[in-house]
Design a protein around this motif. Structure first.
Motif, short mmCIF file in Angstrom:
data_model
loop_
_atom_site.label_atom_id
_atom_site.label_comp_id
_atom_site.label_asym_id
_atom_site.label_seq_id
_atom_site.Cartn_x
_atom_site.Cartn_y
_atom_site.Cartn_z
N THR A 1 0.80 -1.22 0.00
CA THR A 1 0.00 0.00 0.00
C THR A 1 0.83 1.27 0.00
O THR A 1 0.26 2.34 -0.14
CB THR A 1 -0.91 0.03 1.23
OG1 THR A 1 -0.10 -0.05 2.39
CG2 THR A 1 -1.88 -1.10 1.23
N GLN B 1 2.37 3.78 -1.57
CA GLN B 1 2.59 4.35 -2.89
C GLN B 1 2.37 5.85 -2.80
O GLN B 1 1.35 6.30 -2.26
CB GLN B 1 1.62 3.76 -3.90
CG GLN B 1 1.92 2.30 -4.18
CD GLN B 1 0.83 1.64 -4.95
OE1 GLN B 1 -0.18 2.26 -5.24
NE2 GLN B 1 1.01 0.38 -5.27
N GLY B 2 3.32 6.60 -3.32
CA GLY B 2 3.18 8.04 -3.42
C GLY B 2 2.84 8.71 -2.11
O GLY B 2 3.63 8.66 -1.17
N TYR C 1 -8.17 -0.75 0.66
CA TYR C 1 -7.28 -0.08 -0.29
C TYR C 1 -7.67 -0.42 -1.73
O TYR C 1 -7.64 0.45 -2.62
CB TYR C 1 -5.84 -0.52 -0.01
CG TYR C 1 -4.83 0.08 -0.93
CD1 TYR C 1 -4.48 1.42 -0.82
CD2 TYR C 1 -4.22 -0.69 -1.91
CE1 TYR C 1 -3.56 1.98 -1.67
CE2 TYR C 1 -3.29 -0.14 -2.75
CZ TYR C 1 -2.96 1.19 -2.64
OH TYR C 1 -2.05 1.74 -3.47
N GLN D 1 -8.73 2.99 -3.18
CA GLN D 1 -7.45 3.52 -3.65
C GLN D 1 -6.81 4.49 -2.66
O GLN D 1 -6.11 5.42 -3.03
CB GLN D 1 -7.60 4.21 -5.01
CG GLN D 1 -8.24 3.34 -6.07
CD GLN D 1 -7.50 2.05 -6.30
OE1 GLN D 1 -6.29 2.04 -6.35
NE2 GLN D 1 -8.24 0.96 -6.38
#
Lengths: 238, 102
Positions: free
Chosen positions: A77, A79-80, B86, B90
């Motif tokens: 998870t 990310q960014g 998630y 997202q």
């Protein structure tokens, strides 16, 4: 200074510092790494206090299993924007104040000779400090723990733990009238009462909780796999 | 001389760190890390009691072992929930999870 005391303070200071670093870091990857050191320090404390089995299982299950799960979650998870999420300083202030107050309460409960309650009146007798149980001062020395075998026996159904006798379980064999073998009572010969046999020593064993927790872990893992799978199926539909 | 209080102090410190971690992290996995810290503080307390109270010698360690197993199961379920959240949204920010908000 005693070696054990020195080791305790080094390990405890390291564990506490790593726990605080886990809280204050913004980066989730770093938080997971600090958690690794905190768990390792806790396991070192277990070894120091003589609980070898708990320390080893903490290393195996917690550090080797649970923490790897957490790190996998971070990897899947992170990310960014989700690697480093900052909390507003107002939230930090409220949380830190709550944490310090909670720590103060816990420390007041830990050290019971700190007087609690209203101040004593002048001339009144000072109240006795209330101690739930007075722990025997045990010299903590490194030693070989005998507990591994005992705990293993407890998990396989052998009674372990402190022994106690149930007074209600005393057999009533002594109250039966003694009849001589000839069938006639000899009134002037009082038969000596048989000494009542002692009630059996009772110890607890942990076979049933062990089995329950095994099945529970199996069900939980199957449920977790199912939970993680269903959404992917729904994604394919959508 | 290391007594019971010293171990209880470390346990209390880990517990409070875990509570503050649960309260401040916005990352769902950060909240999970806080839960792990709380459980470890409780474990240190249990083992210390089992060492210093002779009537609790075996039971404290056995309870600590059960806590470790429960923590493993709890981490697995929580991670599964976080991953499905998630996948659906997202995001992993717990502040965005407001579907159940009244």
């Amino acid at each position: 200074m005693n070696m054990t005391v020195f080791l305790f303070w080094v390990i405890a200071g390291m564990t506490g510092a790593c726990a605080i670093a886990t809280v204050v870091t913004h980066n989730i990857v770093r938080a997971a790494t600090w958690l690794l050191f905190t768990l390792g320090g806790a396991s070192a404390l277990f070894f120091l206090i003589g609980a070898d089995l708990v320390g080893a299982i903490q290393l195996l299950v917690y550090v080797g299993g649970t923490l790897v799960l957490v790190v996998f979650g971070v990897m899947l998870t992170a990310q960014g924007p989700f690697i480093s999420m900052r909390t507003s300083s107002a939230e930090w202030g409220v949380s830190a104040a709550t944490g310090i107050a909670l720590l103060a309460v816990l420390l007041l409960a830990t050290f019971p000779h700190v007087p609690l309650g209203p101040p004593a009146q002048e001339g009144a007798k000072a109240p006795e400090p209330v101690v739930a149980f007075a722990p025997k001062p045990v010299e903590i020395e490194p030693r070989t723990s005998p507990f591994t075998m005992i705990i293993g026996q407890g998990f396989t159904g052998v009674g372990v733990g402190p022994a106690h006798r149930d007074p209600n379980a005393r057999p009533k064999l002594a109250e039966a009238p003694k009849v001589p073998a000839s069938g006639q009572f000899a009134p002037d010969v009082e038969p000596a009462p048989m000494p009542a046999p002692e009630a059996p020593v009772m110890r607890t064993h942990y076979l049933l909780p062990f089995e329950i927790v095994s099945i529970h872990l199996l069900v939980v893992l199957i449920g977790a796999a199912y939970l993680a799978l269903t959404k992917r199926r729904r994604e394919e539909v959508v | 001389m290391i007594g019971l209080e010293h171990y209880l102090f470390i346990g209390a410190l880990l517990f409070v760190c875990g509570v503050v971690c649960m309260a401040t992290k916005r990352n769902a996995i950060g909240v999970l890390i806080g839960v792990e810290l709380v459980l470890n503080g409780a474990n240190i307390n249990l083992v210390a009691f089992s060492r210093f109270n002779p009537a609790f010698e075996i039971e404290g360690m056995i309870m600590a072992l059960f806590v470790i197993v429960m923590a493993a199961g709890e981490a697995a379920v929580a991670l599964a929930i976080v991953l499905s959240f998630y996948n659906n949204h997202q995001t992993i920010d717990v502040d965005q999870a407001e579907e159940l908000k009244g």
